[in-house]
Motif scaffolding. Structure first.
Motif, PDB file in Angstrom:
ATOM      1  N   GLU A  44       0.827  -1.213   0.000  1.00 19.88           N
ATOM      2  CA  GLU A  44       0.000   0.000   0.000  1.00 19.88           C
ATOM      3  C   GLU A  44       0.859   1.260   0.000  1.00 19.88           C
ATOM      4  N   ASN A  45       1.888   1.286   0.847  1.00 24.35           N
ATOM      5  CA  ASN A  45       2.747   2.469   0.914  1.00 24.35           C
ATOM      6  C   ASN A  45       3.506   2.685  -0.393  1.00 24.35           C
ATOM      7  N   SER A  46       4.040   1.585  -0.972  1.00 27.65           N
ATOM      8  CA  SER A  46       4.754   1.710  -2.243  1.00 27.65           C
ATOM      9  C   SER A  46       3.811   2.163  -3.352  1.00 27.65           C
ATOM     10  N   LEU A  47       2.592   1.610  -3.350  1.00 28.28           N
ATOM     11  CA  LEU A  47       1.604   1.991  -4.361  1.00 28.28           C
ATOM     12  C   LEU A  47       1.210   3.454  -4.191  1.00 28.28           C
ATOM     13  N   PHE A  48       1.075   3.884  -2.951  1.00 30.23           N
ATOM     14  CA  PHE A  48       0.721   5.273  -2.667  1.00 30.23           C
ATOM     15  C   PHE A  48       1.775   6.218  -3.247  1.00 30.23           C
ATOM     16  N   VAL A  49       3.045   5.909  -2.989  1.00 26.93           N
ATOM     17  CA  VAL A  49       4.134   6.762  -3.471  1.00 26.93           C
ATOM     18  C   VAL A  49       4.167   6.782  -4.992  1.00 26.93           C
ATOM     19  N   ARG A  50       3.952   5.630  -5.637  1.00 30.32           N
ATOM     20  CA  ARG A  50       3.995   5.580  -7.104  1.00 30.32           C
ATOM     21  C   ARG A  50       2.816   6.322  -7.725  1.00 30.32           C
ATOM     22  N   GLU A  51       1.626   6.129  -7.150  1.00 32.56           N
ATOM     23  CA  GLU A  51       0.445   6.771  -7.718  1.00 32.56           C
ATOM     24  C   GLU A  51       0.460   8.278  -7.502  1.00 32.56           C
ATOM     25  N   ARG A  52       1.103   8.734  -6.442  1.00 31.42           N
ATOM     26  CA  ARG A  52       1.117  10.157  -6.104  1.00 31.42           C
ATOM     27  C   ARG A  52       2.477  10.796  -6.327  1.00 31.42           C
ATOM     28  N   GLN A  53       3.282  10.210  -7.201  1.00 33.57           N
ATOM     29  CA  GLN A  53       4.646  10.701  -7.374  1.00 33.57           C
ATOM     30  C   GLN A  53       4.703  12.115  -7.935  1.00 33.57           C
ATOM     31  N   ALA A  54       3.636  12.580  -8.603  1.00 32.94           N
ATOM     32  CA  ALA A  54       3.622  13.948  -9.113  1.00 32.94           C
ATOM     33  C   ALA A  54       3.268  14.954  -8.022  1.00 32.94           C
ATOM     34  N   ASP A  55       2.793  14.481  -6.879  1.00 29.62           N
ATOM     35  CA  ASP A  55       2.420  15.350  -5.767  1.00 29.62           C
ATOM     36  C   ASP A  55       3.580  15.512  -4.793  1.00 29.62           C
ATOM     37  N   VAL A  56       3.365  16.360  -3.803  1.00 29.78           N
ATOM     38  CA  VAL A  56       4.324  16.526  -2.718  1.00 29.78           C
ATOM     39  C   VAL A  56       3.940  15.536  -1.625  1.00 29.78           C
ATOM     40  N   LEU A  57       4.835  14.605  -1.294  1.00 25.84           N
ATOM     41  CA  LEU A  57       4.520  13.553  -0.335  1.00 25.84           C
ATOM     42  C   LEU A  57       5.282  13.760   0.963  1.00 25.84           C
ATOM     43  N   LEU A  58       4.554  13.700   2.065  1.00 32.33           N
ATOM     44  CA  LEU A  58       5.151  13.804   3.388  1.00 32.33           C
ATOM     45  C   LEU A  58       4.891  12.531   4.173  1.00 32.33           C
ATOM     46  N   ALA A  59       5.877  12.108   4.951  1.00 32.80           N
ATOM     47  CA  ALA A  59       5.710  11.032   5.929  1.00 32.80           C
ATOM     48  C   ALA A  59       5.628  11.676   7.304  1.00 32.80           C
ATOM     49  N   ILE A  60       4.701  11.227   8.130  1.00 30.03           N
ATOM     50  CA  ILE A  60       4.543  11.794   9.472  1.00 30.03           C
ATOM     51  C   ILE A  60       4.477  10.675  10.504  1.00 30.03           C
ATOM     52  N   HIS A  61       4.962  10.971  11.698  1.00 32.97           N
ATOM     53  CA  HIS A  61       4.885  10.026  12.811  1.00 32.97           C
ATOM     54  C   HIS A  61       5.258  10.778  14.094  1.00 32.97           C
ATOM     55  N   PRO A  62       4.735  10.363  15.240  1.00 27.02           N
ATOM     56  CA  PRO A  62       5.148  11.028  16.494  1.00 27.02           C
ATOM     57  C   PRO A  62       6.621  10.834  16.826  1.00 27.02           C
ATOM     58  N   ARG A  63       7.246   9.750  16.306  1.00 23.78           N
ATOM     59  CA  ARG A  63       8.645   9.472  16.613  1.00 23.78           C
ATOM     60  C   ARG A  63       9.463   9.416  15.329  1.00 23.78           C
ATOM     61  N   PRO A  64      10.582  10.131  15.265  1.00 18.64           N
ATOM     62  CA  PRO A  64      11.349  10.221  14.009  1.00 18.64           C
ATOM     63  C   PRO A  64      11.890   8.886  13.530  1.00 18.64           C
ATOM     64  N   GLU A  65      12.204   7.943  14.446  1.00 17.23           N
ATOM     65  CA  GLU A  65      12.790   6.678  14.025  1.00 17.23           C
ATOM     66  C   GLU A  65      11.816   5.800  13.240  1.00 17.23           C
ATOM     67  N   PHE A  66      10.525   6.173  13.228  1.00 14.97           N
ATOM     68  CA  PHE A  66       9.532   5.376  12.507  1.00 14.97           C
ATOM     69  C   PHE A  66       9.105   6.011  11.178  1.00 14.97           C
ATOM     70  N   LEU A  67       9.757   7.098  10.787  1.00 10.39           N
ATOM     71  CA  LEU A  67       9.354   7.785   9.561  1.00 10.39           C
ATOM     72  C   LEU A  67       9.586   6.951   8.313  1.00 10.39           C
ATOM     73  N   ALA A  68      10.586   6.070   8.341  1.00 11.34           N
ATOM     74  CA  ALA A  68      10.904   5.262   7.152  1.00 11.34           C
ATOM     75  C   ALA A  68      10.314   3.861   7.239  1.00 11.34           C
ATOM     76  N   THR A  69       9.348   3.644   8.125  1.00 11.58           N
ATOM     77  CA  THR A  69       8.764   2.314   8.302  1.00 11.58           C
ATOM     78  C   THR A  69       7.303   2.322   7.856  1.00 11.58           C
ATOM     79  N   ILE A  70       6.683   1.138   7.902  1.00 12.56           N
ATOM     80  CA  ILE A  70       5.273   1.042   7.513  1.00 12.56           C
ATOM     81  C   ILE A  70       4.353   1.670   8.546  1.00 12.56           C
ATOM     82  N   SER A  71       4.900   2.082   9.698  1.00 13.30           N
ATOM     83  CA  SER A  71       4.094   2.737  10.726  1.00 13.30           C
ATOM     84  C   SER A  71       3.860   4.211  10.415  1.00 13.30           C
ATOM     85  N   ALA A  72       4.550   4.753   9.424  1.00 14.60           N
ATOM     86  CA  ALA A  72       4.436   6.175   9.115  1.00 14.60           C
ATOM     87  C   ALA A  72       3.138   6.476   8.380  1.00 14.60           C
TER      88      ALA A  72
END
Length: 641
Positions: free
Chosen positions: A203-231
């Motif tokens: 889902e996350n990979s599909l989201f990034v590919r489908e929205r690649q023309a947009d500005v994409l942000l990852a958010i999370h309360p903890r910075p160490e989880f920004l690059a994980t599926i919890s973001a």
């Protein structure tokens, strides 16, 4: 059904015909009862067998083409799941939003068993057709579900346990579903979590590919989880209007007006332009939402502008004519910085253009399956990638499993016959792994198939033409097998049209890259110290990448700080397999005796399947045989041979 009394009547009605054993069981989870209600309301009769349907070849191709964006992401996840749950008599499936299975990755024994024979490519598993089941019920609920044994609506599937998770695109629509099925008695409790994680990755990979023309942000309360599926993932147009979000973002921003068209400043306290400017200079920035909750944000599809420009310059400088550039590997898990590995990649890239059979040689776990999958990606074929472990095909039904059979061809055959595993690769790529294990009669049938790409089902006289790119893989010396008359010389000549050798892990000059890439696929936030890397370098890696992955996973499970030190991996590395030390005799140490006992136990548990023991324990088949000989010697009082 509206009242509790009516629902209870439906539940009691669903229990009828299931026998006393089911009636004595604890009441199933509410989602199973609700599924039974839907099945009864759909008119499914427990007294009749399910009317399973399988779509034709043309419709299967159309469905695969329609699902191609998500299917391209799902197949690598099936590969990862295969390694995570191997050894449990399982079947993995990816189906489209209608519940039609498009791809299977299976333990062949389960695939052709009475439990798994209905689960074939093209079969339809919606609740309206197959009753309560993992695939269909996950689609009906729109949520992950586990259906264990007797919880299936139809008792025909009572010997199976399955868990499934739907996959949604960037608009929230369901576009597919992942399923893992196994024998009821072999089910693993962690399988549902693994399937859910795989679905989230897709889902996350599909989201990034489908929205690649947009500005994409990852958010999370903890910075160490920004690059994980919890973001949480948010997509914005250039003017700051929200265009999409994933389920995790909806959870993190619950209570806010999270819908397409909402402005960035309605969700967060900072102006959109300021946040972008900060992220161009910093890896992550603090962000406060409109309800006062503190989050951290990072780019999900961008890097700082200077880095982007530098990367573009490097690309222009490195681009140029040449053989290697034309056959550069696509996005794949295969690491190929080593000269020998790079040569293998280039040779495969050239070979698939001519559709010639390819023979992949290398030790167990050296990456032959990944190289075969890469060949499939390079070929651009629209059909499935089908990997068959020849060592796991039952000898008495091997030809039928591969080439299919007509109804009544043998005792126990399905009344309407079965297409066979090779047919499922029509239009795609077929990998015959451990091809040396095929019996001589089956080798003869395979040779005929390679000559004309025509399938001849067992018991039938109507041949079927298919279009398949064939690859064979082995860690055996096929020349020696030919000399011993266990392998046909003419088949070897046919398979050996293009021969590709993969180096073992211990000989690779890109060992550090291999370790870091493997670690990154397990946990993108994990790291390894220089001392830990040096300890790994001293090991001989008889199980190659499969063993490396197992060692790293064990180290991370026991050390959640996610940084691996030498002491973290040392307990999982036998000194007898270090390159700097000669291997002692099997009976010479308590450690080796313990290892032998573990191999003997696994050998007995898997019903004497050496290949399964090798895969489950992450060791080579040669090592398995050595431990088996040691165990036999200990029983007889003789020294091991």
């Amino acid at each position: 059904m509206t009242s509790a009394e009516e629902r209870e009547l439906v539940y009691v009605r669903a229990l009828r015909g299931r026998g006393a054993a089911m009636s004595r069981r604890v009441r199933p989870p509410e989602e199973i009862v609700e599924s039974w209600v839907r099945c009864i309301e759909a008119g499914l009769d427990l007294a009749l067998p399910p009317r399973m349907s399988v779509v034709g070849d043309a419709q299967l191709r159309r469905r695969r083409e329609q699902a191609e964006p998500v299917r391209r992401l799902a197949l690598p996840e099936l590969e990862t799941l295969f390694h995570q749950i191997a050894g449990s008599n399982f079947l993995l499936a990816f189906a489209d939003a209608d519940g039609v299975i498009l791809d299977l990755y299976a333990d062949n024994r389960f695939a052709i068993s009475s439990s798994g024979e209905s689960i074939v490519v093209g079969s339809h598993w919606s609740e309206q057709v197959a009753g309560t089941n993992g695939l269909g019920t996950a689609l009906a609920r729109g949520k992950s579900v586990a259906v264990n044994g007797p919880e299936h609506y139809f008792t025909k599937f009572g010997g199976i346990s399955c868990t499934a998770s739907p996959i949604r695109d960037s608009t929230g629509a369901i576009v597919g579903v992942l399923d893992a099925s196994s024998y009821f008695e072999s089910r693993q409790r962690h399988t549902q979590a693994l399937v859910q994680m795989a679905a989230s990755h897709i889902e996350n990979s599909l989201f990034v590919r489908e929205r690649q023309a947009d500005v994409l942000l990852a958010i999370h309360p903890r910075p160490e989880f920004l690059a994980t599926i919890s973001a949480g993932l948010l997509a914005f147009a250039e003017d700051g209007r929200l265009t999409g979000f994933n389920a995790r973002a909806a959870s993190l921003l619950a209570g806010l007006d999270l819908r397409p068209g909402t402005g960035f400043e309605q969700l967060f306290s900072e102006p959109f332009a300021r946040v972008q400017a900060l992220l161009d200079r910093h890896t992550e920035v603090p962000l406060r939402d409109a309800m006062g909750s503190t989050l951290v944000a990072s780019w999900a599809n961008r890097r700082p502008r200077m880095a982007v420009r530098a990367a573009a310059v490097r690309t222009r400088q490195n681009k140029g004519p040449g053989y290697a550039a034309r056959f550069a590997p696509p996005e794949t898990d295969l690491v190929a910085d080593d000269p020998a590995a790079r040569k293998a990649v280039e040779l495969v890239g050239a070979a698939v253009r001519g559709q010639a059979p390819i023979l992949l040689r290398g030790e167990t776990g050296s990456g032959k399956d990944l190289l075969a999958r890469m060949a499939h990606q390079i070929s651009g074929r629209k059909g499935a990638f089908v990997a068959i472990n020849c060592a796991e095909l039952p000898a008495e039904r091997c030809e039928a499993a591969l080439f299919g059979y007509v109804g009544g061809a043998f005792d126990g055959a399905r009344r309407d016959g079965q297409l066979g595993l090779i047919a499922s690769a029509d239009g795609g790529t077929l990998l015959l792994d451990e091809v040396s294990h095929l019996a001589l009669p089956v080798q003869a049938a395979l040779l005929r198939f390679l000559d004309d790409q025509t399938l001849r089902p067992v018991g039938g006289c109507a041949p079927r033409q298919v279009d398949v790119q064939v690859l064979a893989a082995t860690n055996a010396d096929l020349d020696a097998e030919v000399a011993a008359r266990r392998f046909r010389a003419d088949l070897l000549y046919r398979l050996n049209t293009i021969c590709v050798d993969l180096p073992p892990l211990r000989r690779r000059t890109d060992f550090e890259h291999c370790v870091r890439a493997t670690l990154r696929r397990i946990d993108s936030d994990a790291s390894i110290s220089e001392a830990g890397l040096q300890r790994l370098m001293r090991h001989a890696w008889p199980g190659n990448f499969r063993e490396l992955r197992a060692v790293l996973m064990r180290a991370l499970l026991l050390h959640p700080q996610r940084r691996i030190e030498a002491a973290d991996v040392d307990p999982f590395l036998s000194s007898s397999a270090d390159t700097a030390a000669p291997e002692p005799t099997l009976a010479g140490s308590a450690l080796r005796r313990g290892a032998t006992e573990a191999v003997l136990h696994e050998f007995q548990r898997t019903g004497g399947c050496v290949s399964q023991v090798s895969r489950n324990l992450g060791i080579s088949r040669t090592t398995v045989y050595r431990h088996l000989r040691a165990g036999q010697a200990a029983d007889s009082g003789r020294p091991p041979q």
